[in-house]
Design a protein around this motif. Sequence first.
Motif, mmCIF file in Angstrom:
data_model
loop_
_atom_site.group_PDB
_atom_site.id
_atom_site.type_symbol
_atom_site.label_atom_id
_atom_site.label_comp_id
_atom_site.label_asym_id
_atom_site.label_seq_id
_atom_site.Cartn_x
_atom_site.Cartn_y
_atom_site.Cartn_z
ATOM 1 N N ILE A 264 0.833 -1.211 0.000
ATOM 2 C CA ILE A 264 0.000 0.000 0.000
ATOM 3 C C ILE A 264 0.867 1.259 0.000
ATOM 4 N N GLY A 265 1.909 1.286 0.824
ATOM 5 C CA GLY A 265 2.730 2.499 0.848
ATOM 6 C C GLY A 265 3.713 2.502 1.997
ATOM 7 N N ARG A 266 4.511 3.571 2.040
ATOM 8 C CA ARG A 266 5.591 3.687 3.025
ATOM 9 C C ARG A 266 5.495 5.032 3.729
ATOM 10 N N GLN A 267 5.808 5.050 5.004
ATOM 11 C CA GLN A 267 5.881 6.308 5.759
ATOM 12 C C GLN A 267 7.182 6.310 6.549
ATOM 13 N N SER A 268 8.014 7.322 6.307
ATOM 14 C CA SER A 268 9.253 7.438 7.080
ATOM 15 C C SER A 268 9.171 8.676 7.953
ATOM 16 N N TRP A 269 9.373 8.496 9.246
ATOM 17 C CA TRP A 269 9.377 9.654 10.146
ATOM 18 C C TRP A 269 10.730 10.356 10.112
ATOM 19 N N ALA A 270 11.819 9.604 9.866
ATOM 20 C CA ALA A 270 13.137 10.249 9.789
ATOM 21 C C ALA A 270 13.200 11.179 8.580
ATOM 22 N N ALA A 271 12.531 10.787 7.489
ATOM 23 C CA ALA A 271 12.595 11.585 6.257
ATOM 24 C C ALA A 271 11.591 12.735 6.258
ATOM 25 N N ASP A 272 10.716 12.776 7.250
ATOM 26 C CA ASP A 272 9.707 13.841 7.309
ATOM 27 C C ASP A 272 10.352 15.092 7.918
ATOM 28 N N PRO A 273 10.463 16.184 7.153
ATOM 29 C CA PRO A 273 11.160 17.370 7.679
ATOM 30 C C PRO A 273 10.480 17.982 8.898
ATOM 31 N N PHE A 274 9.200 17.665 9.118
ATOM 32 C CA PHE A 274 8.491 18.218 10.273
ATOM 33 C C PHE A 274 8.545 17.283 11.484
ATOM 34 N N ALA A 275 9.235 16.156 11.327
ATOM 35 C CA ALA A 275 9.369 15.210 12.448
ATOM 36 C C ALA A 275 10.848 14.907 12.708
ATOM 37 N N GLY A 276 11.526 14.346 11.699
ATOM 38 C CA GLY A 276 12.944 14.016 11.860
ATOM 39 C C GLY A 276 13.171 12.690 12.560
ATOM 40 N N GLY A 277 12.086 11.998 12.898
ATOM 41 C CA GLY A 277 12.190 10.700 13.573
ATOM 42 C C GLY A 277 10.880 10.409 14.277
ATOM 43 N N GLY A 278 10.742 9.189 14.778
ATOM 44 C CA GLY A 278 9.482 8.779 15.410
ATOM 45 C C GLY A 278 9.269 9.441 16.757
ATOM 46 N N TRP A 279 10.349 9.522 17.562
ATOM 47 C CA TRP A 279 10.304 10.141 18.887
ATOM 48 C C TRP A 279 11.733 10.380 19.331
ATOM 49 N N ALA A 280 11.892 11.237 20.328
ATOM 50 C CA ALA A 280 13.236 11.567 20.805
ATOM 51 C C ALA A 280 13.774 10.436 21.671
ATOM 52 N N TYR A 281 15.095 10.268 21.647
ATOM 53 C CA TYR A 281 15.713 9.384 22.642
ATOM 54 C C TYR A 281 17.010 10.024 23.118
ATOM 55 N N PHE A 282 17.485 9.555 24.257
ATOM 56 C CA PHE A 282 18.693 10.125 24.858
ATOM 57 C C PHE A 282 19.839 9.132 24.745
ATOM 58 N N ARG A 283 20.970 9.615 24.256
ATOM 59 C CA ARG A 283 22.179 8.780 24.262
ATOM 60 C C ARG A 283 22.748 8.782 25.686
ATOM 61 N N PRO A 284 23.635 7.817 25.996
ATOM 62 C CA PRO A 284 24.227 7.798 27.341
ATOM 63 C C PRO A 284 24.839 9.160 27.682
ATOM 64 N N GLY A 285 24.550 9.671 28.853
ATOM 65 C CA GLY A 285 25.111 10.949 29.313
ATOM 66 C C GLY A 285 24.264 12.159 28.944
ATOM 67 N N GLN A 286 23.352 12.024 27.987
ATOM 68 C CA GLN A 286 22.613 13.212 27.526
ATOM 69 C C GLN A 286 21.560 13.680 28.530
ATOM 70 N N ILE A 287 21.024 12.761 29.326
ATOM 71 C CA ILE A 287 20.018 13.190 30.313
ATOM 72 C C ILE A 287 20.701 14.071 31.360
ATOM 73 N N THR A 288 21.885 13.644 31.791
ATOM 74 C CA THR A 288 22.627 14.417 32.794
ATOM 75 C C THR A 288 23.005 15.788 32.229
ATOM 76 N N ARG A 289 23.406 15.810 30.947
ATOM 77 C CA ARG A 289 23.852 17.077 30.346
ATOM 78 C C ARG A 289 22.689 18.010 30.034
ATOM 79 N N PHE A 290 21.590 17.437 29.524
ATOM 80 C CA PHE A 290 20.537 18.298 28.976
ATOM 81 C C PHE A 290 19.255 18.344 29.810
ATOM 82 N N GLY A 291 19.039 17.319 30.652
ATOM 83 C CA GLY A 291 17.734 17.140 31.301
ATOM 84 C C GLY A 291 17.225 18.364 32.040
ATOM 85 N N SER A 292 18.115 19.079 32.738
ATOM 86 C CA SER A 292 17.639 20.173 33.594
ATOM 87 C C SER A 292 17.467 21.478 32.830
ATOM 88 N N VAL A 293 18.000 21.571 31.600
ATOM 89 C CA VAL A 293 17.980 22.872 30.905
ATOM 90 C C VAL A 293 17.164 22.872 29.614
#
Length: 331
Positions: A264-293
């Motif tokens: 029927i068809g294909r949907q890519s969230w990474a290729a959608d310029p208004f999304a850039g991916g399905g949902w956000a995720y944090f790499r190791p260390g990123q919660i500590t660096r970014f979580g509070s700000v």
Amino acid sequence: MPWNFGRVLTERENPLREPGTWLEPGSAHLDVSMHEWMTGLGLDNETVALGYALNTSYGNDAHDISALMMLARAAFSTAQRRHLPEGVVGYTVRGGAQRIPEAMARALVTEVRFDKAVTGIEDSASEVSVHCADGSLYRGDRVVCAVPFPALRKIGLRPELVGRQAQAVADLPSQPMTQLYFATKSDFWEHDGFAPSLFTDGPAGMVAASRRGEDPERVTGLTAWVMGRNALRLDSVSSERASATVVEEVESVRPAVRGQLEYIGRQSWAADPFAGGGWAYFRPGQITRFGSVMSAPHGRVHFCGEHLARIDRGMEGAMESGERAAEEIIS
Ligand SMILES: Cc1cc2nc3c(=O)[nH]c(=O)nc-3n(C[C@H](O)[C@H](O)[C@H](O)COP(=O)(O)OP(=O)(O)OC[C@H]3O[C@@H](n4cnc5c(N)ncnc54)[C@H](O)[C@@H]3O)c2cc1C
């Protein structure tokens, strides 16, 4: 089973008692890779690869994702289940989840304007202007910016974000995710006696039966949920080639499927310029660096979206963060 191993493990071995505690400084020691956390429990590399990294929904592999994020997600699921009546595993929305924002939009006093691509947000200290690709301009006292970070990267924000908040917007990854949709020409699962859905360790990812009709038991089609690098590979070829790749793999592991899938068809969230991916995720260390700000207001601009949720995940997280942005403005 591979698709559930990580989920069960993070719920069973979870040191976080409540969702929300993941952002507390006392949880920072868990902001390591899932690989490190799982091997710390005594699991070997092969088990981690099979039990976490196969078509995983968060990150590209177990080195690419913070264990703290997965434990926060697990704490959220556990807390949600406490509210469910016995025997209920979850809820879905009749007619699709899109009915929720549609109903919310109908309840608003002012009309929602669609087909407006925001290209710039300018805070002059006395008001904020929002510039759109079609040349239109909106002015207001405050702006609530509810776009995911990959989309925010393309919006010119004046004055610019600085420090760790700017870094978070630039660096926080979003889950590569592509779906391919198929109709079924027959109930092939009746012939081989297996469940209609299947999980592969190849480019087809998880091929899940959809049940979108009036009868919640009836299979209405199959959706290939392809994550991570396999999703990006499917995005890099034509829609027909991507479909052929998935069908070839499914047919080779499950002969009863041969000739029974109609693309029927294909949907890519990474290729959608208004999304850039399905949902956000944090790499190791990123919660500590970014979580509070990362969700801090920037002058008259306030930020929300599932990536900025503090307690909930997914749609509930998006709503929770929206309420937080509204409170910032009201208070
Ligand atoms: C396949 C799939 C299945 C999912 N299943 C579930 C589930 O079962 N349960 C669950 O809770 N969550 C699920 N999610 C996640 C859920 O959809 C998201 O968490 C939720 O939609 C996030 O809401 P949001 O408002 O933060 O962002 P979004 O829903 O992404 O909304 C952001 C909006 O901003 C718009 N936008 C972006 N850039 C611009 C711009 N420059 N100008 C104007 N507008 C712009 C986008 O078009 C979009 O409408 C799923 C997601 C996917 C992709």
